[in-house]
Write an enzyme that holds these catalytic residues in place. Structure first.
Site, mmCIF file in Angstrom:
data_model
loop_
_atom_site.group_PDB
_atom_site.id
_atom_site.type_symbol
_atom_site.label_atom_id
_atom_site.label_comp_id
_atom_site.label_asym_id
_atom_site.label_seq_id
_atom_site.Cartn_x
_atom_site.Cartn_y
_atom_site.Cartn_z
ATOM 1 N N TYR A 13 -6.114 6.867 4.116
ATOM 2 C CA TYR A 13 -6.039 5.845 3.146
ATOM 3 C C TYR A 13 -5.407 4.641 3.436
ATOM 4 O O TYR A 13 -5.947 3.441 3.463
ATOM 5 C CB TYR A 13 -5.489 6.382 1.929
ATOM 6 C CG TYR A 13 -5.684 5.299 0.924
ATOM 7 C CD1 TYR A 13 -6.652 4.729 0.148
ATOM 8 C CD2 TYR A 13 -4.188 4.641 0.656
ATOM 9 C CE1 TYR A 13 -6.422 3.731 -0.583
ATOM 10 C CE2 TYR A 13 -3.867 3.279 -0.050
ATOM 11 C CZ TYR A 13 -5.037 3.012 -0.972
ATOM 12 O OH TYR A 13 -4.973 1.871 -1.554
ATOM 13 N N ASP A 15 -9.090 6.359 -2.578
ATOM 14 C CA ASP A 15 -7.823 6.712 -3.527
ATOM 15 C C ASP A 15 -8.524 7.247 -4.778
ATOM 16 O O ASP A 15 -9.606 7.361 -4.825
ATOM 17 C CB ASP A 15 -6.887 5.742 -3.681
ATOM 18 C CG ASP A 15 -7.545 4.477 -4.535
ATOM 19 O OD1 ASP A 15 -8.594 4.582 -5.005
ATOM 20 O OD2 ASP A 15 -6.504 3.563 -5.040
ATOM 21 N N GLU A 56 0.914 -1.238 0.284
ATOM 22 C CA GLU A 56 -0.017 -0.040 0.009
ATOM 23 C C GLU A 56 0.758 1.360 -0.017
ATOM 24 O O GLU A 56 0.475 2.197 -0.745
ATOM 25 C CB GLU A 56 -0.935 0.320 1.368
ATOM 26 C CG GLU A 56 -2.084 -0.972 1.011
ATOM 27 C CD GLU A 56 -2.926 -0.745 -0.161
ATOM 28 O OE1 GLU A 56 -2.877 0.326 -0.807
ATOM 29 O OE2 GLU A 56 -3.513 -1.735 -0.689
#
Ligand code: SF4
Length: 353
Positions: free
Chosen positions: A117, A135, A34
């Site tokens: 996020y 996102d 990520e």
């Protein structure tokens, strides 16, 4: 909502791309992926992800790593603060969370580099927590799905998108649901020419119904990048070249050749003499111009005048840098450095034989 979720999950399970981070349940590996995927395309991230996990296979290996090694593995991926933050966060996890990545958003967000996020992605994908993610891909899908026609950069619209994502994530398999939204945005609901006929949720989609999918999301134009001029030099003394290290900012921890920005009527060669005197204490005579390099940052467009200087006078005194090395010129490429410095080295160093 139930049928929307089911259609997304069914589609994701049959259509998802086989990506290396989808073959693991290891929270550490998912977190690394990520961090890499922010600002980086999937195809670019894959070899970096594999090399990173080979070099730092678990959180303890990363926590005890040398920063230069981490930056070296990251070199070329850009946004180096991500690499520095991963290492600092790993140290915090080892010291404060017994070496286990926490499974809740609030604790995750106390770690360096983990924002809303990444916390939502790690909590939902690694721990199946019903947490939302938004996102760029998810924002596009949701604004089309819900017919949101307000600027997605404005705070109220951002709030609305997170609310929509949170409502969707409050069901079974939130990790897969979030990944389904991201995957749909990456492969079907693309910025240009979305493939609505192949879309599993077309019957729920307001933009598809209204025929204006490609006009969404609405985004205000960013200001054009600001032009900036700078000078840099390969400074040689007794056959060794000077490299200096940035202490802070986007490029903190990376090595570069000395130089600096200038503006106004100052000429590049004059600016070079001044910046070297001010920033590293060296007096250079007759700098030889090697050429020019252009580089685009998100808000700035840099034009860099590149020189070679030999036998400088003066004693090295660093200002604005926190380390230096004198090295054989062909060793410079082995120091962790950014894409801009790579262009400069390609220009000033002879090609390898
Ligand atoms: Fe995107 Fe079209 Fe699917 Fe709507 S129907 S979510 S616009 S691909």
């Amino acid at each position: 909502m139930k049928s929307l979720r089911r259609e997304l999950l069914d589609w994701y399970r049959t259509h998802r791309r086989a990506l290396p981070w989808r073959a693991t349940r290891d929270p550490y590996a998912i977190w690394i992926s990520e961090a890499m995927l922010q600002q980086t395309r999937v195809e670019t991230a894959i070899p970096y992800y594999e090399r990173f996990l080979e070099r730092f296979p678990d959180i303890h290996a990363l926590a005890t790593s040398d920063l230069d090694d981490v930056l070296g593995v990251w070199a070329g991926l850009g946004y180096y603060s991500r690499a520095r933050n991963l290492r600092s966060a790993a140290q915090k996890v080892v010291n404060e969370f017994d070496g286990e990545l926490p499974d809740d958003v609030d604790s995750l967000r106390t770690l360096p580099g983990i924002g809303r996020y990444t916390a939502g992605a790690v909590a939902s994908i690694a721990f199946d927590r019903p947490e939302p993610v938004v996102d760029g891909n998810v924002a596009r899908v949701l604004s089309r799905l819900r017919g949101i026609r307000d600027d997605v950069k404005k705070a109220p619209t951002v709030r609305r998108l997170w609310q929509e994502a949170a409502a969707l994530a409050k069901g079974p398999h939130p990790g897969d649901l979030n990944q389904a939204l991201m995957e749909l945005g990456a492969t079907v609901c693309t910025p240009r020419a979305p493939r609505c006929l192949a879309c599993p949720i077309a019957r729920h989609c307001e933009a598809h119904r209204d025929g204006d999918a490609e006009a969404l999301p609405v985004k205000s134009r960013p200001p054009p990048p600001r032009p900036v001029e700078a000078v840099v030099a390969l400074v040689l003394r007794r056959g060794k070249a000077l490299a200096v290290r940035r202490p802070n900012g986007l490029l903190a921890g990376l090595w570069e050749l000395p130089g600096g920005e200038f503006s106004g009527p100052e000429r590049p060669a004059t600016a070079l003499r001044r910046t070297l005197r001010e920033r590293v204490g060296l007096i250079v005579h007759r700098p030889r111009r090697a050429g020019e390099v252009e580089h685009a940052f998100s808000h700035r467009r840099l034009r860099l005048h590149v020189y070679r200087c030999e036998r400088p006078d003066g004693r090295l005194r660093l200002r604005d840098f926190d380390g230096h090395r004198w090295l054989a010129p062909d060793s410079l490429v082995r120091l962790p450095h950014g894409a801009l410095m790579r262009k400069v080295l390609d220009l000033v160093l002879p090609p390898p034989r």
